[in-house]
Design a protein around this motif. Structure first.
Motif, short mmCIF file in Angstrom:
data_model
loop_
_atom_site.label_atom_id
_atom_site.label_comp_id
_atom_site.label_asym_id
_atom_site.label_seq_id
_atom_site.Cartn_x
_atom_site.Cartn_y
_atom_site.Cartn_z
N PRO A 37 41.16 40.61 34.28
CA PRO A 37 41.48 40.93 35.90
C PRO A 37 41.83 42.13 35.68
CG PRO A 37 41.86 38.16 35.28
CD PRO A 37 41.78 38.93 33.97
N LEU A 38 42.11 42.41 36.97
CA LEU A 38 42.58 44.03 37.31
C LEU A 38 44.36 43.21 37.76
CD1 LEU A 38 40.27 45.07 39.76
CD2 LEU A 38 41.04 46.56 37.71
N THR A 39 44.28 42.26 37.73
CA THR A 39 45.93 42.11 38.49
C THR A 39 47.07 41.77 36.99
OG1 THR A 39 45.43 39.43 38.57
CG2 THR A 39 45.58 40.94 40.25
N TYR A 156 34.93 39.85 35.18
CA TYR A 156 36.50 38.80 34.64
C TYR A 156 35.77 37.99 33.79
CZ TYR A 156 38.36 41.58 38.62
OH TYR A 156 38.09 42.86 38.89
N PHE A 161 40.00 34.98 37.58
CA PHE A 161 40.70 36.12 38.62
C PHE A 161 41.51 35.48 39.41
CE2 PHE A 161 36.27 34.99 39.66
CZ PHE A 161 36.30 33.74 40.72
N ASP A 165 41.45 40.26 42.73
CA ASP A 165 40.97 40.62 41.31
C ASP A 165 39.30 40.28 42.24
OD1 ASP A 165 42.56 41.44 39.07
OD2 ASP A 165 42.61 39.15 39.52
N ASP A 169 36.05 43.37 43.19
CA ASP A 169 35.07 43.16 41.91
C ASP A 169 33.80 42.72 42.90
OD1 ASP A 169 32.77 43.36 39.40
OD2 ASP A 169 33.50 40.89 39.25
#
Length: 271
Positions: A37-39, A156, A161, A165, A169
């Motif tokens: 995940p981006l976070t 992800y 997520f 996130d 997406d």
């Protein structure tokens, strides 16, 4: 992953990073590769910035030849909202590249870990722009109502997520297929419209329209008002997928998923 020497997470720089992150998510989709995940790398990623990433990804889709055909909602179930700690659904974009023609098999080779959920889908008769849209005014802008199946496919790992996130997406967008029966919304009791979801003939889940914000038109109104905050409107001719009536079910290869609606007919896809 934008980590400084010594392991300290760097601060996300929105103006420099939005287009890059959008490109990364589109690349993960194209290459069928799940990512963290981006976070995990950007713990400060918030909802507003996540929508900027989503919109940038849409711009990149358009640049490569895709066309907007509508919007979709996620987290329309109150239970899912409580789980994610939010009080309203999220919105995401639909393009023509996400359309799965009726009768076509699901292209599993293009997906990571797909799941399917049945939905009530609106086709808009006229433009719907917030703020201040109510369920009644939203429903009055609808031309026809259809049954649909949405195939979601998070980029992800393990569908893990946070809310920002999944917004970035594009709400796990992949494909959707629309049923053959289009009905006048005025003749349907949408909260009571029921659906049986079957996997290879075995009942997997049941749901009703009331699972979607109490009434799918409430979800439509929320979509219009949410999009207005970002300078967007729902255009005439667009479709609006109002959110899952049941939990999404996995779709192993070789299975057939069928959704039977009370008045909107049956719709299926071979996986």
């Amino acid at each position: 992953m934008n980590v400084e020497p010594g392991g300290t997470v760097q601060t996300l720089e929105p103006l420099r990073s939005v287009d890059s992150i959008a490109s990364q998510l589109l690349r993960a989709e194209a290459e069928r590769t799940a990512r963290a995940p981006l976070t995990d790398a950007y713990p400060e990623l918030d909802i507003a910035l996540a929508y900027r990433i989503q919109d940038e990804a849409l711009s990149q889709r358009i640049e490569r030849g895709e066309n907007i055909v509508g919007v979709k909602l996620g987290l329309t179930s109150p239970a899912k909202q409580r789980q994610m700690g939010v009080s309203a659904p999220l919105t995401a974009w639909l393009t023509d590249a996400m359309t799965l023609p009726a009768g076509s098999p699901l292209p599993q080779d293009l997906l990571i870990h797909p799941r399917i959920e049945p939905e009530i889908t609106f086709v808009m008769g006229r433009r719907l722009a917030g703020p201040g849209v109510t369920a009644a005014t939203a429903l009055a802008a609808v031309d026809r109502v259809y049954a649909s199946l949405e195939i979601i496919d998070s980029r992800y790992l393990d569908f893990r997520f946070t809310l920002p996130d999944v917004i970035a997406d594009n709400a796990s967008s992949a494909y959707y297929v629309t049923g053959p029966v289009g009905a006048d919304p005025a003749v349907l009791n949408l909260p009571l419209e029921a659906c049986l979801l079957e996997v290879d003939g075995q009942l997997a889940a049941t749901g009703v329209g009331a699972a979607v914000q109490g009434h799918p038109a409430e979800a439509l109104a929320m979509a219009a008002n949410s999009l207005a905050e970002r300078g967007h409107a729902i255009e005439a001719g667009w479709i609006v997928m109002t959110g899952g009536m049941t939990d999404a079910v996995p779709v192993p290869r070789g299975t057939t998923i069928t959704a039977q609606f009370t008045h909107l007919g049956s719709i299926g896809v071979t996986c």
